[in-house]
Design an enzyme around this catalytic site. Structure first.
Site, PDB file in Angstrom:
ATOM      1  N   ASP A   1       7.031 -72.528  34.564  1.00  0.00           N
ATOM      2  CA  ASP A   1       7.185 -73.918  34.122  1.00  0.00           C
ATOM      3  C   ASP A   1       8.645 -74.375  34.070  1.00  0.00           C
ATOM      4  OD1 ASP A   1       5.886 -76.208  32.386  1.00  0.00           O
ATOM      5  OD2 ASP A   1       7.599 -75.528  31.208  1.00  0.00           O
TER       6      ASP A   1
ATOM      7  N   GLU B   1       7.527 -74.497  39.152  1.00  0.00           N
ATOM      8  CA  GLU B   1       7.531 -75.957  39.012  1.00  0.00           C
ATOM      9  C   GLU B   1       8.966 -76.465  39.022  1.00  0.00           C
ATOM     10  OE1 GLU B   1       6.518 -79.590  35.971  1.00  0.00           O
ATOM     11  OE2 GLU B   1       7.392 -77.713  35.293  1.00  0.00           O
TER      12      GLU B   1
HETATM   13  C1  GLC Z   1       6.544 -78.855  32.428  1.00  0.00           C
HETATM   14  C2  GLC Z   1       5.098 -79.031  32.112  1.00  0.00           C
HETATM   15  C3  GLC Z   1       4.943 -80.125  31.104  1.00  0.00           C
HETATM   16  C4  GLC Z   1       5.664 -79.724  29.852  1.00  0.00           C
HETATM   17  C5  GLC Z   1       7.118 -79.408  30.161  1.00  0.00           C
HETATM   18  C6  GLC Z   1       7.768 -78.705  29.015  1.00  0.00           C
HETATM   19  O1  GLC Z   1       7.079 -79.950  33.062  1.00  0.00           O
HETATM   20  O2  GLC Z   1       4.373 -79.264  33.276  1.00  0.00           O
HETATM   21  O3  GLC Z   1       3.611 -80.398  30.806  1.00  0.00           O
HETATM   22  O4  GLC Z   1       5.602 -80.753  28.914  1.00  0.00           O
HETATM   23  O5  GLC Z   1       7.245 -78.551  31.266  1.00  0.00           O
HETATM   24  O6  GLC Z   1       7.313 -77.387  28.902  1.00  0.00           O
END
Ligand code: GLC
Length: 837
Positions: free
Chosen positions: A236, A306
């Site tokens: 993430d 991500e």
């Molecule tokens: C990423 C996740 C999101 C979350 C953020 C903080 O972007 O996809 O849902 O709020 O990280 O962890």
């Protein structure tokens, strides 16, 4: 030309102008590469709070996911990525972790996790954890120790002194950095007398990766889950892991969206807090750990990251290199960030081509259209796009990801301010929460039409369920020929063929770029897919433009509501003339023709007549409301419908009349309506047994027989029922020109007219009482018409529908699909009577 057995996957949306030529990637050569599971199968993202609740608390959980594993089997899903399920105070619904190696009680226990993992293994479904390295919760024990400067935790987080103090003693943050969810990235801690950094909400303090011990801790947590047998990680928010140590103010973004405010993240550029080179080094270490496990037991494990990075050259650094691999793939957010409403085929072509041209050799591409941080597809682009986009992402080379609900075309749910729980929405305040809240795309999965959509036994679920769940749900779509779900399954099956696993890819944007088209061919067998994103119908000459295309091809699948309606799945088409309806064909129902309705100003009533659906009874009521007596109506001088039109006129009503009226619609099962129309208007029309039917014989009956009679032994001069059906099937809806068989959605436009009451003939005995009561007309109207429960309905249905083939019945269903779907009718009871051929 070589003969290619080609099955085009048609989707959508005339004049051939030119093709914008895209690229061609050759097919894979022998020896064929061994595909990893993430290359070949679809990865499905589960948002655990919304998947399935097993204990009635209104929140999804692990046992719930386990109970729904068969859904994945049916979809052919290969791997499930579960958004965070670790212990967490849920300030960001799991993305704020207070213990990286335990499960949040709301989701279950470690034992529940083991059970789920075992059950998935039994079904050969891989399990991917969502891992959050950038931050923990402020309720993590590390943070508490760091606050209190207990070693070795003192520098586990990013602490900074105040820049100064206001006159009243308020500490001033070290710089202007603004967090992703708005407001300062710094929060003062009274105990430690310093600010700590949080790129997200204050309850998500950033871990300090400048301190090598932090990465060691995180690797240990990852190892814990590898030992538990997981198959991979979605990592993430990785670009947030490091900050520039100079702590300089971030500049405002000259291209910030209009209306951005200085305390919003989007107002700034983020050169000092986002995507610093050190991120790649830390991730390479995580990958190394994962690869050690694979080297040890030979089991393939995947790492996907991500990172929202608009420039593909920079994004692709996340693949790493052969000598220092990083992610198996960084998520491809091009469909979310680059493709904007109003896009066309050329936009898709340039996006797809750029990805493949720039991607490092041997790397895996990936495609997705949604996730838990973005509005659903139908909200971003419109409903028409659900099937075409599902086809695109699953049929282009590479991995693909489905966000839960995309397989049935789930829509965003509107959430009131009171019900809003997402910190991104809450932080923005009541006036601006809808700009940022992610709640609309996170509402419970719509499994069936029972209470709480089959998601929970609770009356109240953690987020409200979309009101459309009674018709938009898995149960309603399964087995239904033209549903998003069944189209999805067909596409998944196709993905398993060699053409899609190893085939070439050739991309085009024909017809002035309105259409995006691509072919996938392996050893002379292949497919083409066409999607029309333009506003007009297009005819594509595919055989001219694609290499190795034969003259005739067979339609493998098509999107819901595909036009032209005559292009059926399984039918053969000429590849030099493939007609695909406009994208807006579905989106834009005809505009309401208010002059067609009956408006009674005095009683504030507007009724849109659907003939053969209680119309006689309401014509009668309308006449009573216009001042006629029952006696006058018993022997009317002319047909009731003509008399009513004469009385009410057909002028366009003024806006006030429409606004003030209670708007009423009465509908009926579309097939019953057709049988009734046929029997009443056509079956005996030459003798004119009922007022007006001779007119039907001359206008329709005679012509239908001339055109559709193939059996010379039939002696009756009126059309038979199958002849009538053939006429319906081969005539464009717009040419129906008779109200008795025009679908109700066409004449009464329920998508655009805000009806107050939609009654059904099937429940009319009950509904009419309600209508009269709702209109406050109980002194004037009385329930007068009892819908005879047709005891012989089964016999009637079987005798009429037994004359048709199953294909004809399915095609007829497709024609009336909107009426079936909008009003919740089923056609299967009719299908069973159909002949096989
Ligand atoms: C990423 C996740 C999101 C979350 C953020 C903080 O972007 O996809 O849902 O709020 O990280 O962890």
């Amino acid at each position: 030309m070589r003969q290619v057995r080609l099955l085009p996957v048609l989707i959508f949306s005339l004049q051939i102008v030119f093709f914008t030529n895209g690229m061609k990637i050759p097919q894979k050569q022998d020896p064929l590469p061994e595909l990893k599971w993430w290359d070949s199968g679809i990865i499905y993202q589960v948002y655990p709070r919304s998947h399935q609740d097993s204990n009635g608390d209104g929140i999804g959980d692990l046992a719930g996911i386990q109970s729904r594993l068969d859904h994945f089997v049916e979809l052919g899903i290969q791997a499930v990525w579960i958004s965070p399920i670790y212990q967490s105070p849920m300030a960001d619904f799991g993305y704020d972790i207070s213990n990286f190696t335990d499960i949040a009680p709301v989701f279950g226990t470690l034992d529940d996790f083991r059970n789920l993992s075992d059950a998935m293994k039994e079904r050969n479904i891989k399990l991917v954890m969502d891992f959050v390295p950038n931050h923990s919760s402020d309720e993590h024990v590390w943070f508490n120790r760091s606050v209190n400067r207990i070693e070795p935790y003192t520098d586990y987080y990013v602490w900074k002194d105040a820049k100064g103090f206001e006159i009243d003693g308020t500490p001033i943050p070290p710089n202007n950095w603004v967090s992703v969810f708005g407001g300062s990235m710094w929060t003062w801690n009274d105990i430690r007398q310093q600010f700590y950094l949080h790129q997200f909400v204050a309850k998500q303090p950033d871990l300090n990766y400048e301190n090598p011990k932090v990465l060691t801790e995180i690797l240990a947590a990852i190892k814990f889950w590898l030992d538990m047998g997981v198959d991979g990680f979605r990592v993430d928010a990785v670009p947030h892991m490091f900050e520039d140590q100079r702590y300089l103010d971030e500049p405002a973004d000259p291209n910030a969206p209009e209306g951005s405010l200085p305390d919003e993240y989007r107002y700034y550029l983020h050169p000092y807090t986002y995507n610093l080179p050190k991120v790649l080094d830390a991730l390479a270490e995580i990958r190394q750990l994962i690869d050690i496990y694979t080297a040890f037991d030979g089991k393939d494990r995947c790492m996907m990251v991500e990172a929202t990075i608009p420039n593909l050259d920079d994004l692709f650094l996340y693949y790493g290199t052969e000598s220092r691999p990083i992610a198996h793939f960084p998520f491809n957010f091009e469909f979310i960030n680059r493709i904007k409403p109003g896009f066309n085929g050329t936009d898709i072509l340039s996006m797809v081509d750029e990805w493949f041209q720039k991607m490092p050799p041997g790397a895996t591409a990936n495609w997705l259209v949604g996730n838990h941080d973005n509005h659903r597809v139908s909200k971003r682009f419109g409903d028409y796009i659900v099937d075409p986009l599902n086809m695109l992402i699953h049929l282009l080379p590479g991995s693909s990801v489905t966000y839960y609900g995309e397989e049935i075309g789930m829509q965003d749910t509107w959430i009131s301010w009171v019900d809003t729980v997402d910190p991104a929405g809450c932080n923005a305040g009541e006036d601006r929460y809808e700009l940022f809240s992610r709640d609309p795309e996170r509402t419970p999965m719509q499994w069936d039409a029972t209470k709480s959509a089959g998601f929970s036994t609770a009356d109240r679920t953690w987020l409200p369920i979309h009101y459309n769940y009674t018709i938009l749900n898995v149960a309603a779509q399964s087995g239904s020929d033209e549903s998003h779900l069944e189209i999805y399954k067909k596409v998944e099956l196709l993905r398993r063929s060699n053409a899609f696993k190893f085939g070439s890819l050739e991309t085009k944007a024909p017809n002035d770029g309105a259409v995006f088209a691509f072919s996938r061919i392996y050893n002379s067998t292949g497919f083409i897919m066409l999607a029309n994103f333009g506003d007009a119908q297009e005819t594509v000459n595919a055989s001219l433009e694609f290499e190795d295309i034969p003259a005739i091809a067979r339609v493998y699948t098509r999107s819901q509501g595909f036009v032209p309606e005559g292009t059926f799945v399984g039918s053969s088409i000429n590849t030099n003339e493939i007609v695909i309806g406009a994208r807006h064909r579905l989106k834009e129902p005809p505009t309401p023709l208010f002059s067609y309705y009956f408006w009674n100003k005095e009683h504030h009533l507007g009724w849109c007549p659907v003939y053969k659906a209680g119309s006689t009874s309401w014509l009668w009521n309308m006449m009573i409301l216009a001042g006629f007596s029952e006696k006058q109506l018993e022997n009317p001088p002319k047909q009731l419908s003509s008399l009513a039109r004469e009385t009410y006129g057909d002028a366009e009503p003024d806006v006030k009349t429409v606004e003030n009226a209670v708007k009423l619609l009465i509908v009926r099962h579309p097939f019953d309506r057709l049988v009734s129309a046929y029997r009443d208007k056509l079956s005996n029309s030459s003798v004119g047994h009922e007022h007006g039917t001779h007119h039907f014989y001359l206008k329709y009956g005679k012509k239908i027989v001339q055109k559709f009679r193939t059996d010379p032994t039939i002696s009756q001069i009126e059309p038979t029922w199958p002849e009538f059906v053939r006429y319906l099937l081969s005539t464009d809806l717009l040419q129906y020109s008779d109200d008795h068989w025009l679908p109700a959605y066409y004449s009464c436009t329920p998508c655009l007219t805000q009806y107050d009451i939609i009654a059904k003939l099937e429940t009319y005995n009950r509904d009419q009482g309600y209508i009269i009561y709702r209109l406050g007309l109980d002194k004037v109207l009385k329930p007068r018409w009892a819908h005879k429960l047709q005891t012989d309905r089964t016999q009637l249905v079987s005798s009429y529908f037994g004359q048709l083939t199953k294909t004809e019945i399915s095609e007829l269903y497709q024609k009336y699909w909107f009426d079936f779907t909008l009003f919740g009718y089923d056609y299967k009871e009719f299908l069973i009577y159909g002949k096989e051929t």
